[in-house]
Design a protein around this motif. Structure first.
Motif, PDB file in Angstrom:
ATOM      1  N   THR A   2       0.848  -1.184   0.000  1.00  0.00           N
ATOM      2  CA  THR A   2       0.000   0.000   0.000  1.00  0.00           C
ATOM      3  C   THR A   2       0.886   1.237   0.000  1.00  0.00           C
ATOM      4  OG1 THR A   2      -1.660  -1.171   1.271  1.00  0.00           O
ATOM      5  CG2 THR A   2      -1.822   1.216   1.221  1.00  0.00           C
ATOM      6  N   ALA A   3       0.570   2.172  -0.851  1.00  0.00           N
ATOM      7  CA  ALA A   3       1.349   3.408  -0.924  1.00  0.00           C
ATOM      8  C   ALA A   3       1.045   4.280   0.280  1.00  0.00           C
ATOM      9  CB  ALA A   3       1.017   4.159  -2.207  1.00  0.00           C
ATOM     10  N   ILE A  10      -1.270  13.237  -8.183  1.00  0.00           N
ATOM     11  CA  ILE A  10      -0.781  12.236  -9.135  1.00  0.00           C
ATOM     12  C   ILE A  10      -0.329  12.972 -10.377  1.00  0.00           C
ATOM     13  CG2 ILE A  10      -1.494  10.324 -10.638  1.00  0.00           C
ATOM     14  CD1 ILE A  10      -3.477   9.518  -8.412  1.00  0.00           C
ATOM     15  N   ARG A  11       0.832  12.577 -10.907  1.00  0.00           N
ATOM     16  CA  ARG A  11       1.356  13.189 -12.133  1.00  0.00           C
ATOM     17  C   ARG A  11       1.230  12.196 -13.276  1.00  0.00           C
ATOM     18  NH1 ARG A  11       6.369  15.012  -9.072  1.00  0.00           N
ATOM     19  NH2 ARG A  11       5.755  17.056  -8.334  1.00  0.00           N
ATOM     20  N   VAL A 127     -10.082   7.666 -14.477  1.00  0.00           N
ATOM     21  CA  VAL A 127      -9.573   8.337 -13.272  1.00  0.00           C
ATOM     22  C   VAL A 127      -9.475   7.340 -12.121  1.00  0.00           C
ATOM     23  CG1 VAL A 127     -10.141  10.038 -11.484  1.00  0.00           C
ATOM     24  CG2 VAL A 127     -10.365  10.647 -13.914  1.00  0.00           C
ATOM     25  N   LYS A 128     -10.520   6.542 -11.935  1.00  0.00           N
ATOM     26  CA  LYS A 128     -10.554   5.570 -10.842  1.00  0.00           C
ATOM     27  C   LYS A 128      -9.424   4.546 -10.998  1.00  0.00           C
ATOM     28  CE  LYS A 128     -14.562   3.732 -10.276  1.00  0.00           C
ATOM     29  NZ  LYS A 128     -15.759   2.891 -10.109  1.00  0.00           N
ATOM     30  N   TYR A 129      -9.216   4.062 -12.216  1.00  0.00           N
ATOM     31  CA  TYR A 129      -8.166   3.074 -12.466  1.00  0.00           C
ATOM     32  C   TYR A 129      -6.778   3.651 -12.165  1.00  0.00           C
ATOM     33  CZ  TYR A 129      -4.743   0.258 -14.873  1.00  0.00           C
ATOM     34  OH  TYR A 129      -3.624  -0.479 -15.157  1.00  0.00           O
ATOM     35  N   ILE A 130      -6.486   4.812 -12.704  1.00  0.00           N
ATOM     36  CA  ILE A 130      -5.156   5.411 -12.497  1.00  0.00           C
ATOM     37  C   ILE A 130      -4.926   5.699 -11.018  1.00  0.00           C
ATOM     38  CG2 ILE A 130      -3.728   7.452 -12.961  1.00  0.00           C
ATOM     39  CD1 ILE A 130      -5.057   7.458 -15.802  1.00  0.00           C
ATOM     40  N   HIS A 135      -2.033   4.513  -6.090  1.00  0.00           N
ATOM     41  CA  HIS A 135      -2.102   4.275  -4.633  1.00  0.00           C
ATOM     42  C   HIS A 135      -1.452   2.948  -4.270  1.00  0.00           C
ATOM     43  CE1 HIS A 135      -4.382   7.502  -2.706  1.00  0.00           C
ATOM     44  NE2 HIS A 135      -5.083   7.594  -3.814  1.00  0.00           N
ATOM     45  N   GLU A 136      -1.623   1.948  -5.120  1.00  0.00           N
ATOM     46  CA  GLU A 136      -1.098   0.618  -4.824  1.00  0.00           C
ATOM     47  C   GLU A 136       0.387   0.468  -5.128  1.00  0.00           C
ATOM     48  OE1 GLU A 136      -1.822  -4.024  -6.136  1.00  0.00           O
ATOM     49  OE2 GLU A 136      -3.474  -2.590  -6.342  1.00  0.00           O
ATOM     50  N   HIS A 137       0.890   1.154  -6.168  1.00  0.00           N
ATOM     51  CA  HIS A 137       2.236   0.882  -6.657  1.00  0.00           C
ATOM     52  C   HIS A 137       3.277   1.971  -6.445  1.00  0.00           C
ATOM     53  CE1 HIS A 137      -0.291  -1.898  -9.015  1.00  0.00           C
ATOM     54  NE2 HIS A 137       0.722  -2.704  -8.827  1.00  0.00           N
ATOM     55  N   ARG A 138       2.846   3.159  -6.079  1.00  0.00           N
ATOM     56  CA  ARG A 138       3.810   4.258  -5.947  1.00  0.00           C
ATOM     57  C   ARG A 138       3.859   4.752  -4.505  1.00  0.00           C
ATOM     58  NH1 ARG A 138       7.153   6.230  -9.986  1.00  0.00           N
ATOM     59  NH2 ARG A 138       6.642   8.345  -9.434  1.00  0.00           N
ATOM     60  N   ASN A 139       5.034   5.137  -4.056  1.00  0.00           N
ATOM     61  CA  ASN A 139       5.213   5.749  -2.729  1.00  0.00           C
ATOM     62  C   ASN A 139       5.792   7.135  -2.929  1.00  0.00           C
ATOM     63  OD1 ASN A 139       4.474   3.658  -0.851  1.00  0.00           O
ATOM     64  ND2 ASN A 139       6.254   2.532  -1.609  1.00  0.00           N
TER      65      ASN A 139
END
Length: 140
Positions: A2-3, A10-11, A127-130, A135-139
């Motif tokens: 979890t990020a 988000i960029r 938007v929901k997918y990105i 949230h799941e893959h980036r910190n």
């Protein structure tokens, strides 16, 4: 994994690669993402894969969205994935949309491309997918 909570928007980089000169859809997506609170970098028309990845690296983006209508998706997406791997940007989502046959979408996903969105997709779904992916893959 979890990020951590977001400390910044988000960029996402939205790009048109190759000679495809139709950018209405890309501009609609860019506006929708911006309206959702994302920071959007739109590269404009006639970008090369190298230009897209270099801009993504310089701008420290979380995701790259490729809009493609030209039929070159089986060349463009693998090239972008290879450049991302070369530059060690493995935690950047590569997604996109346009005119891509379902069988090609499946092949691209197997190569590592995220969800691909055909024309007419509800922008809220994009938007929901990105957002969920980041949230799941980036910190940050």
């Amino acid at each position: 994994m979890t990020a951590k909570p977001f400390n910044r928007p988000i960029r996402i980089l939205v790009a048109k690669v190759g000679l495809d000169g139709h950018d209405r859809g890309a501009r609609i997506i860019a506006t929708s993402l911006r309206d959702a609170g994302m920071e959007v970098i739109y590269t404009g028309l006639r970008q090369t894969a190298e230009m897209v990845v270099n801009t993504a690296l310089q701008e420290d983006v979380d995701a790259i969205g490729i809009s493609i209508l030209s039929g070159a998706h089986m060349t463009v997406f693998p090239k972008i994935l290879a450049l991302i791997k070369e530059k060690k940007m493995d935690d950047v989502l590569v997604t996109g949309g346009g005119i891509i046959p379902e069988e090609d979408m499946a092949a691209l996903k197997q190569l590592g491309v995220g969800e691909l969105f055909p024309p007419g997709t509800n922008t809220h779904d994009i938007v929901k997918y990105i957002t969920a992916w980041v949230h799941e893959h980036r910190n940050f």
